[in-house]
Design a protein around this motif. Structure first.
Motif, PDB file in Angstrom:
ATOM      1  N   ASN A   1       3.985  -2.591  -1.853  1.00 16.71           N
ATOM      2  CA  ASN A   1       5.180  -3.084  -2.549  1.00 16.71           C
ATOM      3  C   ASN A   1       6.154  -1.945  -2.823  1.00 16.71           C
ATOM      4  O   ASN A   1       6.694  -1.798  -3.920  1.00 16.71           O
ATOM      5  N   ASN A   2       6.392  -1.157  -1.791  1.00 16.43           N
ATOM      6  CA  ASN A   2       7.359  -0.065  -1.870  1.00 16.43           C
ATOM      7  C   ASN A   2       8.777  -0.581  -1.597  1.00 16.43           C
ATOM      8  O   ASN A   2       8.971  -1.632  -0.981  1.00 16.43           O
ATOM      9  N   LEU A   3       9.765   0.184  -2.048  1.00 18.41           N
ATOM     10  CA  LEU A   3      11.153  -0.191  -1.800  1.00 18.41           C
ATOM     11  C   LEU A   3      11.395  -0.377  -0.310  1.00 18.41           C
ATOM     12  O   LEU A   3      11.993  -1.372   0.119  1.00 18.41           O
ATOM     13  N   HIS A   4      10.946   0.576   0.494  1.00 16.11           N
ATOM     14  CA  HIS A   4      10.987   0.450   1.950  1.00 16.11           C
ATOM     15  C   HIS A   4       9.554   0.163   2.394  1.00 16.11           C
ATOM     16  O   HIS A   4       8.709   1.078   2.377  1.00 16.11           O
ATOM     17  N   PRO A   5       9.246  -1.070   2.759  1.00 19.36           N
ATOM     18  CA  PRO A   5       7.843  -1.481   2.935  1.00 19.36           C
ATOM     19  C   PRO A   5       7.220  -1.045   4.255  1.00 19.36           C
ATOM     20  O   PRO A   5       6.658  -1.844   4.992  1.00 19.36           O
ATOM     21  N   ARG A   6       7.304   0.231   4.548  1.00 16.48           N
ATOM     22  CA  ARG A   6       6.637   0.808   5.714  1.00 16.48           C
ATOM     23  C   ARG A   6       5.800   1.988   5.257  1.00 16.48           C
ATOM     24  O   ARG A   6       6.219   2.772   4.398  1.00 16.48           O
ATOM     25  N   LEU A   7       4.627   2.108   5.864  1.00 12.71           N
ATOM     26  CA  LEU A   7       3.703   3.181   5.523  1.00 12.71           C
ATOM     27  C   LEU A   7       3.527   4.107   6.722  1.00 12.71           C
ATOM     28  O   LEU A   7       3.781   3.727   7.871  1.00 12.71           O
ATOM     29  N   ASN A   8       3.043   5.300   6.443  1.00  9.43           N
ATOM     30  CA  ASN A   8       2.954   6.353   7.460  1.00  9.43           C
ATOM     31  C   ASN A   8       1.683   6.207   8.285  1.00  9.43           C
ATOM     32  O   ASN A   8       0.795   7.057   8.259  1.00  9.43           O
ATOM     33  N   GLY A   9       1.619   5.107   9.043  1.00 12.39           N
ATOM     34  CA  GLY A   9       0.452   4.859   9.878  1.00 12.39           C
ATOM     35  C   GLY A   9      -0.752   4.416   9.072  1.00 12.39           C
ATOM     36  O   GLY A   9      -0.701   4.325   7.839  1.00 12.39           O
ATOM     37  N   VAL A  10      -1.834   4.148   9.777  1.00 13.09           N
ATOM     38  CA  VAL A  10      -3.066   3.675   9.143  1.00 13.09           C
ATOM     39  C   VAL A  10      -4.273   4.267   9.858  1.00 13.09           C
ATOM     40  O   VAL A  10      -4.340   4.259  11.094  1.00 13.09           O
ATOM     41  N   ILE A  11      -5.217   4.793   9.081  1.00 13.33           N
ATOM     42  CA  ILE A  11      -6.555   5.118   9.574  1.00 13.33           C
ATOM     43  C   ILE A  11      -7.524   4.267   8.764  1.00 13.33           C
ATOM     44  O   ILE A  11      -7.519   4.329   7.532  1.00 13.33           O
ATOM     45  N   ALA A  12      -8.335   3.478   9.428  1.00 12.82           N
ATOM     46  CA  ALA A  12      -9.303   2.617   8.739  1.00 12.82           C
ATOM     47  C   ALA A  12     -10.632   2.708   9.466  1.00 12.82           C
ATOM     48  O   ALA A  12     -10.696   2.540  10.682  1.00 12.82           O
ATOM     49  N   ALA A  13     -11.699   2.994   8.712  1.00 14.31           N
ATOM     50  CA  ALA A  13     -12.999   3.201   9.344  1.00 14.31           C
ATOM     51  C   ALA A  13     -14.080   3.260   8.271  1.00 14.31           C
ATOM     52  O   ALA A  13     -13.785   3.249   7.065  1.00 14.31           O
ATOM     53  N   SER A  14     -15.315   3.349   8.726  1.00 19.90           N
ATOM     54  CA  SER A  14     -16.393   3.687   7.798  1.00 19.90           C
ATOM     55  C   SER A  14     -16.098   5.064   7.213  1.00 19.90           C
ATOM     56  O   SER A  14     -15.310   5.840   7.769  1.00 19.90           O
ATOM     57  N   ALA A  15     -16.725   5.395   6.092  1.00 18.85           N
ATOM     58  CA  ALA A  15     -16.406   6.649   5.414  1.00 18.85           C
ATOM     59  C   ALA A  15     -16.610   7.859   6.316  1.00 18.85           C
ATOM     60  O   ALA A  15     -15.768   8.774   6.365  1.00 18.85           O
ATOM     61  N   SER A  16     -17.714   7.893   7.060  1.00 18.24           N
ATOM     62  CA  SER A  16     -18.013   9.041   7.906  1.00 18.24           C
ATOM     63  C   SER A  16     -17.000   9.187   9.038  1.00 18.24           C
ATOM     64  O   SER A  16     -16.484  10.279   9.297  1.00 18.24           O
ATOM     65  N   ILE A  17     -16.702   8.086   9.715  1.00 14.81           N
ATOM     66  CA  ILE A  17     -15.784   8.142  10.853  1.00 14.81           C
ATOM     67  C   ILE A  17     -14.367   8.427  10.368  1.00 14.81           C
ATOM     68  O   ILE A  17     -13.616   9.176  10.997  1.00 14.81           O
TER      69      ILE A  17
END
Length: 266
Positions: free
Chosen positions: A233-249
């Motif tokens: 819910n940011n003023l400009h609703p874009r984020l700087n990419g995404v990394i999503a994984a298990s904690a180790s990876i």
């Protein structure tokens, strides 16, 4: 609150699936958005209209952020905001494929607390509420237990493997795969079908809000490309990419990515 919002989101997602599947993707009216923002179909708009009416009527104090609605800064004054992608993977929908999804989330003070990703053509309903775990069709899911990045399978489009993104000017030699819907990619990581996913270009909040919570509640880690926590819910609703994984990876991917690499606006 998560306990009361999640049933509402599930009901809305199921109704969205009924509406979207009434359309034939290849025959649905389609338009191209201005400035190369991608396609939209009459199904996207029909789902968006239903979701806005149903959800905002049920929670009149919540803000609204959707890919298919004109944005308003009014949402910035609300503690809770719906973050919606009526159909994530519109190109796939328009091509008649089955890998598009409805992505529906609530963010409270920037943190997602309730989320649903629903693929009606595959009968896959991913859900999560803060502190209550993540489920697929009612069964608990967890991220994978793969320990080593070089033995992992990561969902990532080819541009993410460009040398300029990585510390050693070379992407690690993990096995790659791809799915067109970003929400579905995140759900597959939460399910443990894949060990991680990454997208290193600027990412719209509505594509990733629901997946962020579902992955975290499944035991994984979700961040931007620099390893920073995702805030919504940011003023400009874009984020700087995404990394999503298990904690180790996630830790291993973050260590190998170049934090000075291309980011927002490049």
């Amino acid at each position: 609150m998560p306990a009361t919002d999640l049933p509402l989101l599930i009901e809305a997602a199921l109704e969205a699936g009924k509406i979207a599947t009434r359309y034939s993707g290849t025959q649905a009216q389609r338009w191209d958005k201005p400035d190369g923002a991608g396609p939209v179909t009459e199904a996207d708009l029909a789902v968006n209209t239903m979701l806005e009416e149903r959800l905002c009527s049920a929670r009149p104090g919540y803000g609204w952020l959707s890919e298919e609605s004109e944005d308003s800064t009014d949402r910035l004054d609300r503690n809770s905001t719906f973050i919606i992608d009526p159909i994530d993977g519109t190109r796939s929908f328009a091509e008649g494929a089955r890998t598009w999804a409805h992505s529906i989330a609530v963010a409270d003070n920037g943190v997602v607390t309730a989320a649903v990703i629903y693929l009606p053509m595959r009968d896959l309903l991913y859900t999560a509420a803060q502190g209550q775990g993540a489920t697929l069709n009612g069964k608990t899911i967890t991220t994978s237990d793969t320990a080593e990045l070089l033995q992992s399978e990561i969902l990532a489009a080819k541009p993410n493997l460009d040398a300029r993104h990585w510390r050693d000017a070379q992407a690690p030699d993990f096995e790659g795969a791809y799915r067109p819907s970003l929400a579905y990619r995140m759900a597959l990581v939460a399910q443990g079908r894949f060990d991680g996913m990454l997208t290193l270009r600027p990412s719209w909040e509505w594509d990733i809000a629901a997946g962020d919570l579902i992955i975290r509640e499944a035991g994984g880690v979700c961040s931007d490309r620099t390893g920073q926590r995702l805030i919504f819910n940011n003023l400009h609703p874009r984020l700087n990419g995404v990394i999503a994984a298990s904690a180790s990876i996630h830790q291993q991917l973050s260590a190998l990515l170049d934090p000075a690499g291309p980011g927002i606006g490049t």
